[in-house]
Design an enzyme around this catalytic site. Structure first.
Site, short mmCIF file in Angstrom:
data_model
loop_
_atom_site.label_atom_id
_atom_site.label_comp_id
_atom_site.label_asym_id
_atom_site.label_seq_id
_atom_site.Cartn_x
_atom_site.Cartn_y
_atom_site.Cartn_z
N SER A 119 26.43 48.45 30.07
CA SER A 119 27.15 49.55 30.69
C SER A 119 26.94 50.86 29.95
CB SER A 119 28.64 49.23 30.79
OG SER A 119 29.12 48.80 29.54
N HIS A 140 22.32 48.32 36.22
CA HIS A 140 23.76 48.37 35.97
C HIS A 140 24.55 48.23 37.27
CE1 HIS A 140 27.42 50.82 34.43
NE2 HIS A 140 27.60 49.54 34.24
N GLU A 152 22.97 51.27 39.28
CA GLU A 152 22.28 52.32 38.52
C GLU A 152 21.04 51.67 37.93
OE1 GLU A 152 24.71 55.64 35.96
OE2 GLU A 152 25.22 53.60 35.57
N ASN A 190 29.24 55.76 33.52
CA ASN A 190 30.26 55.65 32.47
C ASN A 190 30.39 56.91 31.63
OD1 ASN A 190 31.32 53.21 33.16
ND2 ASN A 190 29.70 52.08 32.13
N1 CAA Z 1 35.34 39.82 43.73
C1 CAA Z 1 34.85 39.77 44.99
N2 CAA Z 1 35.41 40.45 46.02
C2 CAA Z 1 36.51 41.18 45.77
C3 CAA Z 1 37.09 41.25 44.49
C4 CAA Z 1 36.45 40.53 43.44
N3 CAA Z 1 36.90 40.57 42.18
N4 CAA Z 1 38.18 42.05 44.55
C5 CAA Z 1 38.28 42.45 45.83
N5 CAA Z 1 37.29 41.94 46.56
C6 CAA Z 1 37.00 42.17 47.97
C7 CAA Z 1 38.08 41.62 48.87
O1 CAA Z 1 37.85 40.26 49.17
C8 CAA Z 1 37.92 42.50 50.08
O2 CAA Z 1 36.81 42.05 50.84
P1 CAA Z 1 36.74 42.22 52.44
O3 CAA Z 1 36.82 43.70 52.72
O4 CAA Z 1 35.41 41.62 52.78
O5 CAA Z 1 37.91 41.48 52.98
C9 CAA Z 1 37.54 43.87 49.51
O6 CAA Z 1 37.03 43.60 48.20
C10 CAA Z 1 38.72 44.80 49.42
O7 CAA Z 1 39.71 44.13 48.66
P2 CAA Z 1 41.26 44.28 48.91
O8 CAA Z 1 41.52 44.67 50.33
O9 CAA Z 1 41.96 43.07 48.37
O10 CAA Z 1 41.71 45.40 47.89
P3 CAA Z 1 41.30 46.91 47.80
O11 CAA Z 1 41.13 47.53 49.14
O12 CAA Z 1 42.25 47.48 46.83
O13 CAA Z 1 39.84 46.88 47.15
C11 CAA Z 1 38.57 47.14 45.20
C12 CAA Z 1 39.62 46.32 45.91
C13 CAA Z 1 37.25 47.10 45.99
C14 CAA Z 1 38.37 46.52 43.84
C15 CAA Z 1 39.06 48.63 45.14
O14 CAA Z 1 40.33 48.68 44.56
C16 CAA Z 1 38.13 49.53 44.35
O15 CAA Z 1 37.15 50.01 44.85
N6 CAA Z 1 38.49 49.79 43.08
C17 CAA Z 1 37.69 50.60 42.18
C18 CAA Z 1 36.52 49.81 41.70
C19 CAA Z 1 35.69 50.56 40.74
O16 CAA Z 1 35.88 51.74 40.44
N7 CAA Z 1 34.70 49.87 40.16
C20 CAA Z 1 33.85 50.41 39.18
C21 CAA Z 1 34.35 49.98 37.84
S1 CAA Z 1 33.40 50.67 36.57
C22 CAA Z 1 32.12 49.63 36.38
O17 CAA Z 1 32.03 48.59 36.94
C23 CAA Z 1 31.10 50.12 35.43
C24 CAA Z 1 31.25 49.72 34.04
O18 CAA Z 1 30.23 49.52 33.41
C25 CAA Z 1 32.56 49.67 33.36
#
Ligand code: CAA
Length: 283
Positions: A119, A140, A152, A190
């Site tokens: 990351s 990434h 990425e 990040n």
């Molecule tokens: N694994 C697989 N699928 C998942 C999941 C998981 N852990 N969590 C949620 N989902 C799926 C759900 O099953 C649902 O799928 P469908 O649309 O097909 O039914 C979909 O995601 C939406 O989930 P929910 O309706 O339960 O919840 P939500 O609308 O709040 O979405 C989320 C959940 C997609 C995680 C949303 O909250 C989100 O986009 N959050 C921000 C995520 C983000 O910023 N990620 C980047 C993190 S930084 C990174 O990764 C880089 C690094 O190096 C640190």
């Protein structure tokens, strides 16, 4: 450069997600970790995710079964002897990654591409541990991998153009959107995301508002799907601290100084969702 067989190293949150999307994309995937229990936990997460998608009628039972049949567990790195691509999603530690890449360089076929899901660590330095720096690249993925569209793709100093193109095509074949980025601390994602999260932690530390209020401001005011403190818990506070330290060290600028409250939580073992407690508590 035909990619058919892949080894994913690390069966944690990111590795299991990467293995899932690769297997769903039709690739043969070896899911590797140090202990059988880690691999089993990763496979259990994938099985649960696929079952949920079948239940919601997002995928067919046939795709679920085909996906699971393409996944092979591994605790022996020698299983990388016939892969075309390795995607490493092991612990964020340069010494461990360098050692691993040096070993993979010995084990994998000459044509194999060695990708890392780091990351924030420099791709160029990881590549320098191998005798094939032209075939080392950053790939990434974002968490949760099955949901997030972005990959990425980070070119190290020596990454060959045809390797970049092969990985870009491979990411597209998973239904992802690849974005090209050069090698710099934290890349783009990040470098921008983590200082925002760190600032949210400072706001909490300095008593500007409650954790709920900080998250609400960013959710409702900026239309973010999650508030920054919830997102930090979701990423893992240990990972957030590690990335901030990499940015701080890489740029040498105090604007990247990790908030003392983040350090304190990590020292307490409050790693976020995965440990049951971070800024919030989880069952
Ligand atoms: N694994 C697989 N699928 C998942 C999941 C998981 N852990 N969590 C949620 N989902 C799926 C759900 O099953 C649902 O799928 P469908 O649309 O097909 O039914 C979909 O995601 C939406 O989930 P929910 O309706 O339960 O919840 P939500 O609308 O709040 O979405 C989320 C959940 C997609 C995680 C949303 O909250 C989100 O986009 N959050 C921000 C995520 C983000 O910023 N990620 C980047 C993190 S930084 C990174 O990764 C880089 C690094 O190096 C640190």
């Amino acid at each position: 450069m035909a990619i058919k067989r892949i080894m994913v190293i690390g069966a944690g949150q990111m590795g299991s997600g990467i293995a899932q999307v690769c297997a769903m994309g039709g690739y043969q995937v070896i899911l590797h970790d140090l202990q059988e229990a880690f691999v089993e936990k990763g496979l259990a997460t994938i099985t649960k995710n696929l079952a949920r998608q079948v239940e919601k009628e997002k995928i067919t039972a046939e795709l679920r079964d085909a996906t699971l049949s393409r996944l092979t567990p591994s605790t022996d790195l020698q299983n990388a002897a016939d892969v075309d691509l390795v995607i490493e999603a092991a612990v964020e530690n340069m010494e461990i990654k360098s050692k691993l890449f040096a070993e993979l360089d010995q084990i994998t076929p000459k044509h194999a591409i060695l990708a890392t899901n780091t990351s924030s660590l420099p791709i160029t330095e990881i590549a320098a541990a191998t005798k094939r720096p032209t075939q080392v690249i950053g790939m990434h993925f974002m968490n949760p991998v099955p949901v997030m569209k972005l990959v990425e793709i980070i070119r190290g100093l020596a990454t060959a153009d045809e390797v970049y193109v092969a990985i870009e095509e491979m990411a597209k074949s998973l239904g992802k959107t690849p974005v090209e980025v050069n090698d710099a601390p934290g890349f783009v994602s990040n470098r921008i995301l983590l200082p925002m999260i760190n600032e949210a932690i400072y706001a909490l530390y300095e008593g500007v508002a409650t954790k709920e209020a900080i998250d609400e401001v960013m959710k409702l005011g900026m239309n973010h799907p999650m508030g920054p403190l919830t997102l930090a818990d979701f990423i893992g506070l240990d990972t957030c601290l590690y990335i901030m330290e990499t940015l701080h060290e890489g740029f040498g600028d105090d604007k990247y100084r990790p908030c003392p409250l983040l350090r304190k939580y990590v020292k307490a073992g409050w790693y976020g969702k995965k440990s049951g407690r971070g800024f919030y508590e989880y069952n």
